[in-house]
Design an enzyme around this catalytic site. Sequence first.
Site, PDB file in Angstrom:
ATOM      1  N   GLY A   1       4.173  -5.010  10.651  1.00  8.78           N
ATOM      2  CA  GLY A   1       5.376  -5.842  10.614  1.00  8.78           C
ATOM      3  C   GLY A   1       5.231  -7.056   9.720  1.00  8.78           C
ATOM      4  N   GLY A   2       4.110  -7.129   8.985  1.00 11.20           N
ATOM      5  CA  GLY A   2       3.935  -8.230   8.037  1.00 11.20           C
ATOM      6  C   GLY A   2       5.080  -8.283   7.033  1.00 11.20           C
TER       7      GLY A   2
ATOM      8  N   LYS B   1      -8.283  -4.896   6.082  1.00  8.41           N
ATOM      9  CA  LYS B   1      -7.453  -4.748   7.287  1.00  8.41           C
ATOM     10  C   LYS B   1      -8.255  -4.309   8.516  1.00  8.41           C
ATOM     11  CE  LYS B   1      -3.709  -5.520   4.810  1.00  8.41           C
ATOM     12  NZ  LYS B   1      -2.578  -4.642   4.675  1.00  8.41           N
TER      13      LYS B   1
ATOM     14  N   THR C   1       0.854  -1.201   0.000  1.00  8.93           N
ATOM     15  CA  THR C   1       0.000   0.000   0.000  1.00  8.93           C
ATOM     16  C   THR C   1       0.886   1.248   0.000  1.00  8.93           C
ATOM     17  OG1 THR C   1      -1.476  -1.306   1.395  1.00  8.93           O
ATOM     18  CG2 THR C   1      -2.062   0.998   1.067  1.00  8.93           C
TER      19      THR C   1
ATOM     20  N   ASP D   1       2.082   5.129   6.318  1.00 12.70           N
ATOM     21  CA  ASP D   1       2.507   3.722   6.295  1.00 12.70           C
ATOM     22  C   ASP D   1       1.277   2.811   6.294  1.00 12.70           C
ATOM     23  OD1 ASP D   1       4.133   1.494   6.365  1.00 12.70           O
ATOM     24  OD2 ASP D   1       5.278   2.131   8.119  1.00 12.70           O
TER      25      ASP D   1
ATOM     26  N   GLU E   1       9.867   1.160  11.182  1.00  7.23           N
ATOM     27  CA  GLU E   1       8.552   1.815  11.061  1.00  7.23           C
ATOM     28  C   GLU E   1       8.147   2.475  12.376  1.00  7.23           C
ATOM     29  OE1 GLU E   1       6.432  -0.913   7.622  1.00  7.23           O
ATOM     30  OE2 GLU E   1       6.274  -1.550   9.687  1.00  7.23           O
TER      31      GLU E   1
ATOM     32  N   ASP F   1      -1.280  -4.073   9.058  1.00  9.06           N
ATOM     33  CA  ASP F   1      -1.726  -5.442   8.790  1.00  9.06           C
ATOM     34  C   ASP F   1      -3.135  -5.685   9.314  1.00  9.06           C
ATOM     35  OD1 ASP F   1       0.583  -6.543   7.439  1.00  9.06           O
ATOM     36  OD2 ASP F   1       1.608  -6.076   9.304  1.00  9.06           O
TER      37      ASP F   1
END
Length: 227
Positions: free
Chosen positions: A94-95, A120, A28, A80, A102, A83
């Site tokens: 953190g996927g 999501k 994304t 950002d 991050e 998930d």
Amino acid sequence: MDKKKIAGEKATEYVKDGMILGLGTGSTAYHMVNKIGEMVKAGMDLKGVPTSKATEEQAKALGIPLLSINEVDHIDIDIDGVDEIDPAFNATKGGGGALFREKIVADLADMVIWICDDSKLVDSLGAFPLPIEILQYGYTQTLKKMADYGWNPVLRERDGKVFVTDNGNYIADLHLEKPVDIQDVKEKLATIVGVLETGQFLNFCKYLIVGHDDGVEVIENAKSIKD
Ligand code: 5RP
């Protein structure tokens, strides 16, 4: 309609000339970074702090001027992906394995915008395994402590090898039993020595931008920890 693309591009409407931006990681954020590249080409004065080596490479190829995290005293906006995210704006990230950088970038930012497609959105966290960045040294002990809490940790692998983060660490993905008490997990994680950072991003964002089949939705968080 590409749900990730419309969410990523919508977030760039908050970007103003002269800003320092946190550039997120993932499929994304990829669209957002492309759009920032277009804005730079069109003459805007923008600088980016990338949250991963992958994003750094993408941004460099697009000609986005970059700064290292050590060179900046602030970041205006961090954009950002997530998930999963609950109605209280608690997110799991953190996927893609970039959670540590991050979180450092998000922590420094004056404002955080999360971007995602509507898959999501969850009522409560826990459907997505919680990524935890752990030190390689003693990782079996760290995993054992997590297992003792009943968290079902799985050492992340990619292409048959243990996945190593941009920081040279491992990732443990926690398959938590539902319902998940996120505060309890957070407090216990803080006591485990080999844990370096967690994928819990609790109430960070000011705006959540969600791509749907029929358009993009902007949800404002009235009580972000950044306010
Ligand atoms: C990487 C991340 C990503 O932001 C998260 O995995 C979402 O990725 P995508 O937009 O590809 O679904 O936290 O560490």
